[in-house]
Design a protein around this motif. Structure first.
Motif, PDB file in Angstrom:
ATOM      1  N   VAL A  29       0.840  -1.201   0.000  1.00 15.00           N
ATOM      2  CA  VAL A  29       0.000   0.000   0.000  1.00 15.00           C
ATOM      3  C   VAL A  29       0.875   1.252   0.000  1.00 15.00           C
ATOM      4  N   ARG A  30       1.951   1.236   0.769  1.00 19.22           N
ATOM      5  CA  ARG A  30       2.851   2.394   0.781  1.00 19.22           C
ATOM      6  C   ARG A  30       3.525   2.585  -0.583  1.00 19.22           C
ATOM      7  N   THR A  31       3.905   1.462  -1.215  1.00 20.68           N
ATOM      8  CA  THR A  31       4.487   1.553  -2.555  1.00 20.68           C
ATOM      9  C   THR A  31       3.508   2.180  -3.535  1.00 20.68           C
ATOM     10  N   LEU A  32       2.265   1.758  -3.466  1.00 20.14           N
ATOM     11  CA  LEU A  32       1.246   2.286  -4.373  1.00 20.14           C
ATOM     12  C   LEU A  32       0.967   3.763  -4.096  1.00 20.14           C
ATOM     13  N   ALA A  33       0.990   4.145  -2.830  1.00 14.64           N
ATOM     14  CA  ALA A  33       0.797   5.553  -2.493  1.00 14.64           C
ATOM     15  C   ALA A  33       1.927   6.410  -3.057  1.00 14.64           C
ATOM     16  N   ARG A  34       3.155   5.899  -3.014  1.00 14.93           N
ATOM     17  CA  ARG A  34       4.273   6.638  -3.602  1.00 14.93           C
ATOM     18  C   ARG A  34       4.156   6.713  -5.116  1.00 14.93           C
ATOM     19  N   THR A  35       3.593   5.683  -5.722  1.00  9.56           N
ATOM     20  CA  THR A  35       3.434   5.651  -7.177  1.00  9.56           C
ATOM     21  C   THR A  35       2.401   6.649  -7.653  1.00  9.56           C
ATOM     22  N   ALA A  36       1.375   6.889  -6.824  1.00 15.81           N
ATOM     23  CA  ALA A  36       0.317   7.851  -7.172  1.00 15.81           C
ATOM     24  C   ALA A  36       0.226   8.895  -6.064  1.00 15.81           C
ATOM     25  N   PRO A  37       1.222   9.753  -5.940  1.00 17.08           N
ATOM     26  CA  PRO A  37       1.318  10.636  -4.767  1.00 17.08           C
ATOM     27  C   PRO A  37       0.222  11.692  -4.673  1.00 17.08           C
ATOM     28  N   THR A  38      -0.439  12.003  -5.785  1.00 19.54           N
ATOM     29  CA  THR A  38      -1.483  13.028  -5.745  1.00 19.54           C
ATOM     30  C   THR A  38      -2.876  12.446  -5.537  1.00 19.54           C
ATOM     31  N   ALA A  39      -2.972  11.125  -5.413  1.00 18.38           N
ATOM     32  CA  ALA A  39      -4.277  10.471  -5.336  1.00 18.38           C
ATOM     33  C   ALA A  39      -4.449   9.733  -4.018  1.00 18.38           C
ATOM     34  N   GLU A  40      -5.684   9.632  -3.578  1.00 19.69           N
ATOM     35  CA  GLU A  40      -6.023   8.766  -2.451  1.00 19.69           C
ATOM     36  C   GLU A  40      -5.958   7.316  -2.906  1.00 19.69           C
ATOM     37  N   VAL A  41      -5.491   6.437  -2.034  1.00 19.50           N
ATOM     38  CA  VAL A  41      -5.477   5.007  -2.333  1.00 19.50           C
ATOM     39  C   VAL A  41      -6.730   4.360  -1.749  1.00 19.50           C
ATOM     40  N   MET A  42      -7.552   3.786  -2.622  1.00 21.89           N
ATOM     41  CA  MET A  42      -8.669   2.948  -2.196  1.00 21.89           C
ATOM     42  C   MET A  42      -8.228   1.499  -2.377  1.00 21.89           C
ATOM     43  N   ALA A  43      -7.950   0.809  -1.296  1.00 18.42           N
ATOM     44  CA  ALA A  43      -7.540  -0.588  -1.386  1.00 18.42           C
ATOM     45  C   ALA A  43      -8.756  -1.454  -1.690  1.00 18.42           C
ATOM     46  N   VAL A  44      -8.689  -2.197  -2.777  1.00 25.68           N
ATOM     47  CA  VAL A  44      -9.801  -3.057  -3.157  1.00 25.68           C
ATOM     48  C   VAL A  44      -9.635  -4.403  -2.461  1.00 25.68           C
ATOM     49  N   VAL A  45     -10.603  -4.732  -1.621  1.00 28.77           N
ATOM     50  CA  VAL A  45     -10.529  -5.949  -0.796  1.00 28.77           C
ATOM     51  C   VAL A  45     -11.700  -6.884  -1.098  1.00 28.77           C
ATOM     52  N   LYS A  46     -12.177  -6.833  -2.317  1.00 26.16           N
ATOM     53  CA  LYS A  46     -13.291  -7.694  -2.720  1.00 26.16           C
ATOM     54  C   LYS A  46     -12.880  -9.162  -2.697  1.00 26.16           C
ATOM     55  N   SER A  47     -13.876 -10.033  -2.757  1.00 27.09           N
ATOM     56  CA  SER A  47     -13.651 -11.476  -2.772  1.00 27.09           C
ATOM     57  C   SER A  47     -12.750 -11.925  -1.631  1.00 27.09           C
ATOM     58  N   ASP A  48     -13.157 -11.519  -0.412  1.00 27.83           N
ATOM     59  CA  ASP A  48     -12.390 -11.860   0.786  1.00 27.83           C
ATOM     60  C   ASP A  48     -10.940 -11.431   0.632  1.00 27.83           C
ATOM     61  N   ALA A  49     -10.770 -10.180   0.152  1.00 31.38           N
ATOM     62  CA  ALA A  49      -9.428  -9.632  -0.064  1.00 31.38           C
ATOM     63  C   ALA A  49      -8.604 -10.553  -0.962  1.00 31.38           C
ATOM     64  N   TYR A  50      -9.196 -10.883  -2.115  1.00 31.09           N
ATOM     65  CA  TYR A  50      -8.541 -11.752  -3.099  1.00 31.09           C
ATOM     66  C   TYR A  50      -8.060 -13.045  -2.442  1.00 31.09           C
ATOM     67  N   GLY A  51      -8.879 -13.562  -1.519  1.00 37.76           N
ATOM     68  CA  GLY A  51      -8.559 -14.805  -0.844  1.00 37.76           C
ATOM     69  C   GLY A  51      -7.646 -14.660   0.360  1.00 37.76           C
ATOM     70  N   HIS A  52      -7.216 -13.451   0.672  1.00 38.54           N
ATOM     71  CA  HIS A  52      -6.255 -13.246   1.764  1.00 38.54           C
ATOM     72  C   HIS A  52      -6.926 -13.017   3.114  1.00 38.54           C
ATOM     73  N   GLY A  53      -8.218 -12.704   3.136  1.00 38.77           N
ATOM     74  CA  GLY A  53      -8.913 -12.463   4.394  1.00 38.77           C
ATOM     75  C   GLY A  53      -9.346 -11.012   4.517  1.00 38.77           C
ATOM     76  N   LEU A  54     -10.645 -10.774   4.513  1.00 40.69           N
ATOM     77  CA  LEU A  54     -11.207  -9.435   4.379  1.00 40.69           C
ATOM     78  C   LEU A  54     -10.759  -8.471   5.482  1.00 40.69           C
ATOM     79  N   LEU A  55     -11.097  -8.771   6.717  1.00 43.32           N
ATOM     80  CA  LEU A  55     -10.869  -7.804   7.788  1.00 43.32           C
ATOM     81  C   LEU A  55      -9.388  -7.614   8.119  1.00 43.32           C
ATOM     82  N   PRO A  56      -8.574  -8.672   8.224  1.00 45.41           N
ATOM     83  CA  PRO A  56      -7.154  -8.433   8.497  1.00 45.41           C
ATOM     84  C   PRO A  56      -6.460  -7.610   7.424  1.00 45.41           C
ATOM     85  N   VAL A  57      -6.782  -7.881   6.151  1.00 42.02           N
ATOM     86  CA  VAL A  57      -6.145  -7.125   5.072  1.00 42.02           C
ATOM     87  C   VAL A  57      -6.634  -5.685   5.069  1.00 42.02           C
TER      88      VAL A  57
END
Length: 394
Positions: free
Chosen positions: A27-55
């Motif tokens: 997430v920090r890498t992505l924020a640096r890549t788009a420094p003028t934009a807010e990062v909306m982390a997409v956590v659909k489908s149980d966070a791509y199988g990783h687990g919704l709430l922890p991710v």
């Protein structure tokens, strides 16, 4: 403690280990890549199988300003879980059919997408019923031919939204779209879509609609197309450390860390003579006296059956592959003729971050003709997710 009360991770021979530090790093890498934009982390489908709430929690800890999920039910679950933890970020959800329980969505302070006037009308009705103004993102189809109003129909959607906004039922907080070919940086389609999006934003301004956020970039748009950043970016697969197109740039090249390690403890290790048929249909036979190992993961766990005789596996530091057909609950690996020193209980790594030569989700995608998105998100619910934080380890 009785067996029925044991945690799944204590009894199940396989597990998916998710490193929350990797999520935060990405997430920090992505924020640096788009420094003028807010990062909306997409956590659909149980966070791509990783687990919704922890991710989701890890992404917020790393500075993500908001979260996105496709399905309304998952958005409601996410809101409830975060509220219980004392957190209340922006959550956008975008897939619902006519008659959906939009009152619940508004009471949960969710933001919703509208691609057609009927959606605006149902959101306005829910607003009148609950006394809560509906916070809406209008979607324009810029060339994906999926969700969103076609450009020739966008004016009708704007009119419906303007009427509802004037009545105090709706607040248009976003205008958005989705890129079809952003993972192909040389494709002209992305530029064409951005032109359509720009025209739609101008049309909205002429209609008196001025959203807080404009957004069109998913992971590939965020990483490969700075012109697509606008006010907000919506990375999905990159949050989990996987490249949207490893042929263009690998996770390492993008400074992303794969967050999931899928592993299983061997349940059977045995000798087999030359010519032994292996698994259903005997699509594989041993070429010499050898040792076979059984890995307790199968297509019911999300292992793609098409990876039979091809899927890469690491056992005892050796790169091997599935032997024979993948079954519902298990598959076999031929360890070779030499004395392997491998025993029941030893760990087979299906995919990880690739260190020490272990397979990547990209490798499974390659042998199945699929994409890494599918490999991780299809992982079955019965495989326990175990969370670690490598930043906290000594």
């Amino acid at each position: 403690m009785s067996a029925t009360r044991l945690a799944a991770a204590d009894v199940h021979p396989a597990r998916a280990v998710v490193d929350l530090a990797a999520i935060r790093h990405n997430v920090r890498t992505l924020a640096r890549t788009a420094p003028t934009a807010e990062v909306m982390a997409v956590v659909k489908s149980d966070a791509y199988g990783h687990g919704l709430l922890p991710v989701a929690t890890a992404a917020l800890d790393a500075g993500a300003g908001s979260l996105g999920v496709a399905q309304l039910a998952e958005a409601l679950d996410l809101r409830a879980g975060l509220d219980a933890a004392g957190r209340h970020p922006r959550i956008l959800t975008w897939l619902f059919a006519p008659g959906a329980p939009l009152e619940q969505a508004l009471l949960a302070d969710l933001e919703l997408s509208a691609s057609a006037p009927w959606a605006v009308e149902e959101l306005a009705a829910a607003a009148r019923s609950t006394g809560r103004t509906a916070r809406v993102h209008l979607k324009i189809d810029t060339g994906m031919s999926r969700g969103g109003a076609r450009p020739e129909d966008f004016g009708e959607l704007l009119d419906a939204a303007a009427r509802a906004e004037a009545a105090g039922a709706v607040d248009v907080v976003g205008i958005w779209s989705h890129l079809a070919c952003a993972d192909e940086p040389d494709s002209s389609v992305t530029g064409e879509q951005l032109e359509v999006f720009g025209a739609a934003l101008e049309q909205a301004a002429h209609a008196g609609i001025r959203p807080q956020v404009r957004h069109i970039a998913q992971s590939a748009g965020t990483l490969f197309h700075p012109a697509a950043h606008f006010d907000l970016v919506r990375p999905g697969i990159a949050v989990y450390g996987l490249s949207p197109n490893a042929q263009v740039a690998s996770s390492v090249e993008l400074d992303l860390r794969p967050a999931m390690r899928l592993e299983a403890r061997l349940t059977v290790v045995k000798r087999a003579p030359a010519g032994t048929g292996v698994s259903y249909g005997h699509t594989a036979r041993t070429g010499a006296d050898t040792t076979l190992a059984v890995v307790p993961l199968g297509y019911a766990d999300g292992m793609p059956r098409i990876a039979s005789n091809a899927g890469p596996v690491s056992i005892a530091g050796r790169r091997l592959q599935v032997t024979g057909r993948i079954c519902m609950d298990q598959f076999v690996v031929d360890l070779g003729a030499r004395d392997t020193g491998v025993h029941e209980g030893d760990v087979a790594v299906i995919f990880s971050d690739g260190r020490d030569g272990e397979p990547l989700a990209d490798d499974w995608a390659a042998v199945t003709g699929s994409i890494n998105y599918e490999i991780v998100s299809r992982l079955g619910a019965r495989v326990p997710r175990v969370y670690v934080d490598s930043e906290e380890q000594p």
